[in-house]
Design a protein around this motif. Structure first.
Motif, PDB file in Angstrom:
ATOM      1  N   ASP C  93       0.848  -1.197   0.000  1.00  0.00           N
ATOM      2  CA  ASP C  93       0.000   0.000   0.000  1.00  0.00           C
ATOM      3  C   ASP C  93       0.878   1.240   0.000  1.00  0.00           C
ATOM      4  N   GLY C  94       0.312   2.359  -0.450  1.00  0.00           N
ATOM      5  CA  GLY C  94       1.085   3.586  -0.619  1.00  0.00           C
ATOM      6  C   GLY C  94       1.751   4.087   0.647  1.00  0.00           C
ATOM      7  N   PRO C  95       0.976   4.393   1.690  1.00  0.00           N
ATOM      8  CA  PRO C  95       1.627   4.835   2.927  1.00  0.00           C
ATOM      9  C   PRO C  95       2.629   3.800   3.444  1.00  0.00           C
ATOM     10  N   HIS C  97       4.693   2.057   1.678  1.00  0.00           N
ATOM     11  CA  HIS C  97       5.978   2.315   1.031  1.00  0.00           C
ATOM     12  C   HIS C  97       6.769   3.377   1.788  1.00  0.00           C
ATOM     13  N   TYR C  98       6.078   4.448   2.175  1.00  0.00           N
ATOM     14  CA  TYR C  98       6.766   5.519   2.908  1.00  0.00           C
ATOM     15  C   TYR C  98       7.293   5.009   4.248  1.00  0.00           C
ATOM     16  N   ARG C  99       6.444   4.253   4.944  1.00  0.00           N
ATOM     17  CA  ARG C  99       6.818   3.821   6.293  1.00  0.00           C
ATOM     18  C   ARG C  99       7.895   2.751   6.267  1.00  0.00           C
ATOM     19  N   GLY C 161       9.284   9.025 -13.532  1.00  0.00           N
ATOM     20  CA  GLY C 161       9.929   9.132 -12.236  1.00  0.00           C
ATOM     21  C   GLY C 161      10.342   7.765 -11.726  1.00  0.00           C
ATOM     22  N   VAL C 162      10.683   7.686 -10.461  1.00  0.00           N
ATOM     23  CA  VAL C 162      11.071   6.408  -9.858  1.00  0.00           C
ATOM     24  C   VAL C 162      10.067   6.104  -8.747  1.00  0.00           C
ATOM     25  N   VAL C 163       9.472   4.916  -8.809  1.00  0.00           N
ATOM     26  CA  VAL C 163       8.422   4.576  -7.844  1.00  0.00           C
ATOM     27  C   VAL C 163       8.908   3.515  -6.860  1.00  0.00           C
ATOM     28  N   GLY C 164       8.180   3.366  -5.784  1.00  0.00           N
ATOM     29  CA  GLY C 164       8.455   2.320  -4.815  1.00  0.00           C
ATOM     30  C   GLY C 164       9.608   2.679  -3.896  1.00  0.00           C
ATOM     31  N   GLY C 167      12.560   4.767  -5.319  1.00  0.00           N
ATOM     32  CA  GLY C 167      12.267   6.189  -5.428  1.00  0.00           C
ATOM     33  C   GLY C 167      12.326   6.873  -4.077  1.00  0.00           C
ATOM     34  N   LEU C 168      11.793   6.223  -3.068  1.00  0.00           N
ATOM     35  CA  LEU C 168      11.743   6.865  -1.750  1.00  0.00           C
ATOM     36  C   LEU C 168      13.105   6.868  -1.057  1.00  0.00           C
ATOM     37  N   LEU C 170      15.712   7.691  -2.640  1.00  0.00           N
ATOM     38  CA  LEU C 170      16.153   9.003  -3.139  1.00  0.00           C
ATOM     39  C   LEU C 170      15.444  10.120  -2.380  1.00  0.00           C
ATOM     40  N   GLY C 171      14.117  10.027  -2.344  1.00  0.00           N
ATOM     41  CA  GLY C 171      13.308  11.146  -1.854  1.00  0.00           C
ATOM     42  C   GLY C 171      13.380  11.334  -0.355  1.00  0.00           C
TER      43      GLY C 171
ATOM     44  N   GLU D  52       2.800  10.927   3.244  1.00  0.00           N
ATOM     45  CA  GLU D  52       2.705   9.515   2.849  1.00  0.00           C
ATOM     46  C   GLU D  52       1.430   9.256   2.065  1.00  0.00           C
ATOM     47  N   PRO D  56       3.999   6.849  -3.692  1.00  0.00           N
ATOM     48  CA  PRO D  56       5.407   6.630  -3.315  1.00  0.00           C
ATOM     49  C   PRO D  56       6.301   6.794  -4.530  1.00  0.00           C
ATOM     50  N   VAL D  58       9.239   9.599  -6.799  1.00  0.00           N
ATOM     51  CA  VAL D  58       9.960  10.851  -7.044  1.00  0.00           C
ATOM     52  C   VAL D  58       9.857  11.175  -8.524  1.00  0.00           C
ATOM     53  N   LEU D  67      11.007  14.525  -4.327  1.00  0.00           N
ATOM     54  CA  LEU D  67       9.985  13.706  -3.671  1.00  0.00           C
ATOM     55  C   LEU D  67       8.597  14.295  -3.923  1.00  0.00           C
TER      56      LEU D  67
END
Lengths: 250, 250, 250, 250
Positions: C93-95, C97-99, C161-164, C167-168, C170-171, D52, D56, D58, D67
């Protein structure tokens, strides 16, 4: 309602009980097998688990609704104590699968379970002649005894791993110290498959040392056979290819 | 905004009120029926519920936007007090359905409701001649009185159970002590269906002992009839099969 | 289980270590490259990360299940200290990925990393003759040194861009002060691509000043070549167009 | 990272500023318009919002990653103070839309905004000759003055309401006391549409009493025109129907 609502109906006194999970999945193999154990033996309804991680849904029987839930039954299988987990739904979201399984394992632990069998099906994509049972376990030492009971362990199967509650009973259960095994009956994947459920139960009986009457499961298998024959007739009468007609029927 | 925002517009003093829910769903049957009650009787706007579990959306009427919400209206139906729940959206996520319904039941409880009717449609896949109303209830004792009012209870219907807020009013409402019933009008599933809404209201009136004027609902039904006739003409003029042309129209 | 469960297996003492991430993605390029580093050098298994944000799944090898997780290995690459992050899954799930990425960067920081390389593939949609490596970085000053190591920086690539997690890294990594770069090997996007993984490792070796034996990776590439030739033969023998037969194979 | 990370770059001192939002959406109309304001006037970069709830991902420009975020710029539009909100992404989940918009409105409020314009496009499904601008507002009193500025308010448009951040700026903003309007330029829906963005800006300028140079936007429109002509030529040369060739191009 809280995220989880565990309703205890009775405090079971079980002797070295074994958790047996059978929620819906491929060919409904696990559910058929677990439901059969609840139907054939004397049981106590131990607990019901409600959760917002189940789909927002009630099932209806004779007009009376039943909120999506999972049920724990204490089953006296010929002297062997089982804690059977059944239900009509899997979780509706990924984290929900983790949290539901954690709740299920909490209940099982509270009931004294240290061993767990997750029952399910493994799709082959073709009709089955001889129903093999493929295994996956939480630790290597469990492989040998299960092979003796007729379980096959194969290099590349199940190819996509094991998903859902069954997979997490292995993964989360194993991490918590459960001796956990998943028994997956081969099944085409197109039909509800009582024969595959019987194959899985055969293995479980051999491993745990009890016997169960298969009459009602065999009747269900005969019904499915008739459904399939009817479908094949209809296919031959139509100009469509067989693949177009095969739908998931139960 | 919090997860839920319940805005009370008035503190209703209701006499043994009955919750009547009609959110969007199959054939918009429940929504049409609930909106009709609000249109035909004297009402008080009791409360508005906003939530991040509704889709991120406003509806627009005459250029003025309205944030996704559900509305409670106190309705004096010929002496019978109803608390009617309407709106333009269902929840956008599974746990959201559980939490929204819990919030709705909180409001209903605060208004003194102990009985709940969830109105909806059950899709038949074909055009309807005679509009039956299928029921599902939170406890078996409710079946008899509803059968007397013309509701049908069938062995295997609704086949997939009841989903969304209507299902959870049965499931969560029943667990909280509500006497809850779901009344589902048969409908093709392809079109907004005022006739099915009328069939559902007929049953509700018979059960609760009030009458409602159907003129505006019948006009709406006539409009839909014209739309359908136009569509059928267009189908006959085109080379496409009827199925390709049937879209959900309202 | 908590939202995240970080199990430390050893407290590594690393000298100016570099985080190297290779989770599954386009052509499995990043995963192949990271796994190759773990296979070829002496390693310490530093930590395992479990999370409900991984898919609810176990992988099975020789019948033994492994819960979805990510693994950190300390790798002594010819005197260069790497902290290699591998695994079989991305977040579900999206959040999540961030966590997850935040958790990964926490571990890397705890191990002393200030530099990070996210390895991956960039799909070209056609078979590759010469395997270029495209770069993206967390700050402009990193472009020059990477160009010297053979990385290409292009105006409009990667287009989406770069996902997943890559990407994060980097970000989120850049925001936390990591010098972070993403190295993306060109790959058709249809097949697991060991040659692209080699191209990415070539650049990493040049940049960090170590060498790695490619024999096992080249063997894997030869196997893929054979698979592809077989597929092409099958295509020529069938009446289907090549596109219909190309599936993601590994 | 927390759920939201608002980085303030400067504390703007603005005189009765107006929030202008232009995130990606239909025809990228809102984003083109908002970006144009930032490009044409003197600006201060006020704040960046990370979350988030963004995908996810950049974006990469000249090899340097950025980001997923939203940016607030203080814009001195010929003496009119604007707070322009731009970015490359919408939220990735439903509740995220609500929470992001709440965060955006918090920032706008902190900067002194009491009025908000959400810019966007409304898809017509066909190529546009004359670019109308359709409006939706948070309260009926805003309709008249906007009609004077050339905005059209239509009975049934936009048919599906307004979704995403633009819709919630109306819905949540209105509830918080913002005078909020959504200006939606008509656009085919197939192409990035600088002409529609210009139509929206025309209305905004008329309403707020400033002027902006359209040269760069007109150039972009000419480029799109060329792309379209090329596409039409390609369509005429190919045997495919035009519909198959129309893809979203920007």
């Amino acid at each position: 309602m809280d995220e989880f609502d565990v309703i205890w109906h009775t405090e079971p006194s079980l002797d070295d009980p074994v958790l047996v999970e059978g929620l819906p999945g491929v060919g409904h193999v696990g559910k058929l097998a677990a439901d059969h154990l609840v139907d054939e033996f004397e049981t106590d309804h131990v607990a019901t688990v409600y959760s917002e991680h189940f789909p927002p849904q009630v099932t209806v029987e004779d007009g009376v609704s039943k909120l999506a839930s999972a049920e724990f039954h204490a089953v006296d299988a010929d002297g062997t104590d089982l804690l059977v987990l059944t239900g009509d739904q899997q979780a509706g979201d990924g984290p929900g699968h983790y949290r539901l399984t954690t709740t299920f394992l909490d209940v099982a632990e509270e009931c004294g379970c240290e061993t767990a069998y997750a029952l399910g099906g493994v799709p082959t994509g073709e009709l089955i002649e001889e129903y093999g049972v493929v295994g996956a376990v939480s630790e290597a030492s469990l492989v040998g005894p299960l092979e003796d009971a007729g379980v096959e362990f194969r290099d590349d199967e199940p190819a996509g791993g094991v998903v859902g509650v069954s997979g997490l009973i292995l993964g989360l259960g194993g991490r918590r110290g459960f001796e956990a095994a998943c028994l997956m009956g081969e099944t085409s994947g197109y039909l509800v498959d009582p024969k595959s459920a019987r194959a899985v139960l055969d293995v479980l009986c051999a491993k745990l040392g009890f016997e169960v009457d298969y009459e009602s499961l065999d009747e269900r298998a005969d019904e499915m056979e008739e459904v399939m024959e009817k479908m094949q007739e209809m296919q031959q009468q139509s100009t469509q290819t067989p693949d177009d007609d095969l739908r998931y029927i139960g």
